[in-house]
Design a protein around this motif. Structure first.
Motif, mmCIF file in Angstrom:
data_model
loop_
_atom_site.group_PDB
_atom_site.id
_atom_site.type_symbol
_atom_site.label_atom_id
_atom_site.label_comp_id
_atom_site.label_asym_id
_atom_site.label_seq_id
_atom_site.Cartn_x
_atom_site.Cartn_y
_atom_site.Cartn_z
ATOM 1 N N CYS A 1 0.856 -1.180 0.000
ATOM 2 C CA CYS A 1 0.000 0.000 0.000
ATOM 3 C C CYS A 1 0.896 1.235 0.000
ATOM 4 O O CYS A 1 1.082 1.898 1.008
ATOM 5 C CB CYS A 1 -0.902 -0.015 1.230
ATOM 6 N N CYS B 1 -4.250 4.213 -2.282
ATOM 7 C CA CYS B 1 -4.503 3.810 -0.896
ATOM 8 C C CYS B 1 -5.028 4.995 -0.093
ATOM 9 O O CYS B 1 -4.569 6.124 -0.244
ATOM 10 C CB CYS B 1 -3.219 3.318 -0.234
ATOM 11 N N THR B 2 -5.965 4.691 0.778
ATOM 12 C CA THR B 2 -6.460 5.729 1.674
ATOM 13 C C THR B 2 -5.503 5.862 2.858
ATOM 14 O O THR B 2 -4.617 5.037 3.061
ATOM 15 C CB THR B 2 -7.870 5.375 2.183
ATOM 16 N N ALA B 3 -5.703 6.880 3.644
ATOM 17 C CA ALA B 3 -4.841 7.106 4.815
ATOM 18 C C ALA B 3 -5.010 5.977 5.834
ATOM 19 O O ALA B 3 -4.040 5.541 6.457
ATOM 20 C CB ALA B 3 -5.164 8.450 5.444
ATOM 21 N N GLU C 1 -5.818 2.826 5.176
ATOM 22 C CA GLU C 1 -5.142 1.632 4.663
ATOM 23 C C GLU C 1 -3.627 1.746 4.834
ATOM 24 O O GLU C 1 -2.959 0.784 5.191
ATOM 25 C CB GLU C 1 -5.484 1.418 3.193
#
Length: 119
Positions: free
Chosen positions: A69, A74-76, A78
């Motif tokens: 990731c 990717c999100t914060a 994740e």
């Protein structure tokens, strides 16, 4: 899975306590009793080596098959979860290596003390 790491942590703590007991200065009579007690403890502690080796293999396998990731998709959350899992894997690897090194130290110190107490 957390139970395995709790067991390994307790075993490392027990090995550290045994190492401290072996290295403390004490009278010869007390030292011989400590050495006899440690001789009873060392045989069951031997299972720590294959247990720690299995845990290291598990860490390696999970590291090789972990989803990366690092990109922008990717999100914060994740990314945080990925970094947290990496830190936990590093901590657990250090714990496994410490278990093996402490067992080696205890057995080598025990052999030296056993030789000294005999003579």
């Amino acid at each position: 899975m957390a139970l395995q790491w709790v067991i390994l942590t307790y075993m490392v703590a027990a090995e550290a306590a045994v190492a401290i007991l072996l290295t403390l200065p004490s009278p010869k009579a007390l030292k011989s009793r400590i050495v006899s007690l440690i001789s009873l403890i060392l045989q069951p502690l031997l299972f720590i080596i294959p247990f720690a080796a299995f845990q290291l293999l598990d860490i390696y396998w999970k590291n090789e098959h972990r989803l990366m990731c690092t990109g922008e998709i990717c999100t914060a959350a994740e990314r945080d979860r990925y970094e947290k899992s990496m830190y936990k894997a590093q901590r657990n690897a250090v714990l496994c290596i410490a278990a093996c090194l402490l067992y080696w130290y205890v057995t080598s110190t025990f052999d030296d003390l056993n030789f000294i107490c005999k003579y």
